[in-house]
Design a protein around this motif. Structure first.
Motif, mmCIF file in Angstrom:
data_model
loop_
_atom_site.group_PDB
_atom_site.id
_atom_site.type_symbol
_atom_site.label_atom_id
_atom_site.label_comp_id
_atom_site.label_asym_id
_atom_site.label_seq_id
_atom_site.Cartn_x
_atom_site.Cartn_y
_atom_site.Cartn_z
ATOM 1 N N LEU A 1 -8.014 -9.785 14.160
ATOM 2 C CA LEU A 1 -6.631 -9.350 14.363
ATOM 3 C C LEU A 1 -5.622 -10.290 13.710
ATOM 4 O O LEU A 1 -4.523 -9.885 13.383
ATOM 5 N N SER A 2 -6.018 -11.521 13.500
ATOM 6 C CA SER A 2 -5.073 -12.441 12.889
ATOM 7 C C SER A 2 -5.135 -12.386 11.369
ATOM 8 O O SER A 2 -4.402 -13.092 10.697
ATOM 9 N N LEU A 3 -6.029 -11.572 10.833
ATOM 10 C CA LEU A 3 -6.142 -11.464 9.386
ATOM 11 C C LEU A 3 -5.156 -10.444 8.835
ATOM 12 O O LEU A 3 -4.785 -9.477 9.507
ATOM 13 N N HIS A 4 -4.795 -10.644 7.580
ATOM 14 C CA HIS A 4 -3.992 -9.662 6.856
ATOM 15 C C HIS A 4 -4.769 -8.331 6.859
ATOM 16 O O HIS A 4 -5.977 -8.317 6.603
ATOM 17 N N PRO A 5 -4.092 -7.197 7.141
ATOM 18 C CA PRO A 5 -4.818 -5.914 7.218
ATOM 19 C C PRO A 5 -5.634 -5.611 5.965
ATOM 20 O O PRO A 5 -6.726 -5.037 6.045
ATOM 21 N N GLU A 6 -5.150 -6.025 4.799
ATOM 22 C CA GLU A 6 -5.908 -5.729 3.571
ATOM 23 C C GLU A 6 -7.213 -6.502 3.507
ATOM 24 O O GLU A 6 -8.157 -6.083 2.855
ATOM 25 N N LEU A 7 -7.264 -7.642 4.185
ATOM 26 C CA LEU A 7 -8.514 -8.418 4.177
ATOM 27 C C LEU A 7 -9.516 -7.851 5.172
ATOM 28 O O LEU A 7 -10.722 -7.985 4.986
ATOM 29 N N VAL A 8 -9.007 -7.247 6.242
ATOM 30 C CA VAL A 8 -9.916 -6.699 7.254
ATOM 31 C C VAL A 8 -10.671 -5.506 6.690
ATOM 32 O O VAL A 8 -11.850 -5.302 6.996
ATOM 33 N N ASN A 9 -10.014 -4.734 5.857
ATOM 34 C CA ASN A 9 -10.716 -3.604 5.232
ATOM 35 C C ASN A 9 -11.590 -4.138 4.099
ATOM 36 O O ASN A 9 -11.079 -4.681 3.121
ATOM 37 N N PRO A 10 -12.910 -4.001 4.205
ATOM 38 C CA PRO A 10 -13.776 -4.625 3.197
ATOM 39 C C PRO A 10 -13.814 -3.886 1.861
ATOM 40 O O PRO A 10 -14.449 -4.369 0.924
ATOM 41 N N ILE A 11 -13.155 -2.734 1.767
ATOM 42 C CA ILE A 11 -13.211 -1.989 0.504
ATOM 43 C C ILE A 11 -11.813 -1.761 -0.054
ATOM 44 O O ILE A 11 -10.899 -1.328 0.651
ATOM 45 N N GLU A 12 -11.679 -2.056 -1.323
ATOM 46 C CA GLU A 12 -10.407 -1.835 -2.008
ATOM 47 C C GLU A 12 -10.724 -1.330 -3.415
ATOM 48 O O GLU A 12 -11.607 -1.874 -4.087
ATOM 49 N N TYR A 13 -10.007 -0.313 -3.852
ATOM 50 C CA TYR A 13 -10.242 0.195 -5.212
ATOM 51 C C TYR A 13 -9.353 -0.580 -6.172
ATOM 52 O O TYR A 13 -8.142 -0.564 -6.072
#
Ligand code: SF4
Length: 391
Positions: free
Chosen positions: A22-34
């Motif tokens: 929860l303390s992570l940036h939301p983009e880092l929590v999602n393990p997939i990014e295009y």
């Protein structure tokens, strides 16, 4: 919060410690990014290498020096290949290229676990692995044992000697390149020369050394620096000399530096030089560029003739009905305009555009973020004097 719950439901994450997540940036929590070079899997985050210009500043994650796992490798691979943007044998993939280094001692077993899992499924997708760390002969043997996926090892080297900016010695990357290239059989090796920063690592001596090192690679890709606000603030906070007075959304590589490098690589011994990552990767595997840069004709003016032929042979401008049909499955594209160079549209985010770009092997741009002629998709800094309407 929403992303974490969604992921928990989708893949039954058992190992995410929700409190720390929860303390992570939301983009880092999602393990997939295009990303432009491929669908990127990042289920381990954290890095001790401390490069001052690291993109982890952007995610407010620079202090996480110990790599941490967000979910098990097998779950991560399942999540990746069931992702709505994943197309077997087509979508280029990247492993651990955002917030850690895939060849760190603690991360490497997971890098191989993911590669071997993808390979065992008989997939033939490109898989890009970017490192600046140690690559051993044993690593090379393991990479050579992969029989299906098209692996490219991109070894980042800058030649920056100031250890306040880059504490890890560039000599490690140079040695890794030599080892990786010497034993390469099934995989390919790219000399990933970056970030090139005027006045810091672009002297004639730096360029000459880069030419020598490039001979230990199937291709060289060169590029500049991401200098975003978060990175600028970090430079200021620790008293580092700032590389630029301005920040930019795109990578910065001034035209004068680019011209000197192109000129230097056009004579004597060096591996083929590319401005774009996917161009170098595809050349190394003797296949056409999956990003369709061929439409941006000036990008290709340094490309070897055999690669120009490969790209020309498959280059095709997509039709409006094909674009509409595929785009409606992912979002609401508006005002689609098709040119010789690219499709320009509104209403789709960057990740959605990359999905279309890889599906058609043709460039897709947002009308609000124009790509100007001869800029090679780079920031305006250092290109202001170049007439955008003049080839
Ligand atoms: S021909 Fe152009 S698009 Fe194809 S790899 Fe070369 S530079 Fe890239």
């Amino acid at each position: 919060m929403g992303t974490i719950n969604q992921l928990s439901t989708l893949i039954k994450i058992s190992t995410i410690e929700k409190q720390s997540a929860l303390s992570l940036h939301p983009e880092l929590v999602n393990p997939i990014e295009y990303r432009k070079s491929g669908l990127s899997l990042n289920h381990i985050i954290g890095c001790p290498l401390d490069c001052a210009y690291c993109v982890r500043h952007i995610f407010d994650n620079f202090q996480m020096r110990k790599p941490q796992m967000l979910l098990p490798d097998a779950d991560a691979v399942e999540y990746l290949i069931s992702h709505s943007y994943f197309v077997p044998n087509q979508t280029p993939l990247q492993i651990f290229n955002r917030a850690t280094d895939p060849f760190l001692r603690e991360v490497k077993p997971h890098t191989f676990a993911v590669l071997e899992d993808l390979d065992a499924r008989g997939l033939r997708n490109h898989v890009l692995v970017i490192t600046r760390y140690q690559v051993t002969r044993e690593d090379c043997a393991r990479l050579n044992s992969l029989s299906s996926i098209k692996v490219t090892l991109l070894i980042t080297y800058s030649g920056i000697a100031d250890n306040r900016i880059e504490p890890i010695s560039s000599a490690i990357a140079a040695k890794s390149l030599a080892t990786a290239y010497k034993y390469a059989d099934r995989y390919r090796v790219i000399f990933y020369w970056r970030p090139i920063i005027p006045g810091l690592n672009d002297s004639d001596e730096h360029i000459q050394r880069a030419k020598e090192i490039s001979l230990c690679a199937h291709a060289t890709v060169f590029t500049g620096l991401f200098y975003r606000d978060e990175i600028k603030k970090y430079y200021q906070s620790v008293g580092l000399p700032e590389p630029y007075t301005e920040i930019a959304r795109r990578k910065i590589l001034p035209s004068l530096t680019e011209n000197r490098i192109v000129q230097a690589f056009s004579t004597g011994n060096a591996s083929p030089l590319f401005r774009k990552t996917s161009c170098g990767v595809c050349y190394a595997h003797a296949v056409p560029d999956y990003n369709g840069h061929y439409g941006i004709r000036e990008v290709c003016d340094i490309c070897p003739p055999e690669q120009l032929t490969r790209c020309a042979d498959v280059h095709r401008i997509p039709k409006l009905d094909e674009i509409s049909s595929l785009a409606k499955g992912i979002g609401k594209a508006k005002n689609v305009k098709i040119t010789q160079r690219s499709v320009i549209l509104e209403g789709l985010n960057e990740q959605q555009r990359y999905f279309l770009q890889h599906a058609f092997a043709f460039q897709f741009h947002d009308v609000a973020k124009p790509h100007r002629i001869r800029r090679h998709g780079r920031a305006e800094i250092g290109w202001e004097h170049v007439d955008p309407n003049h080839f």
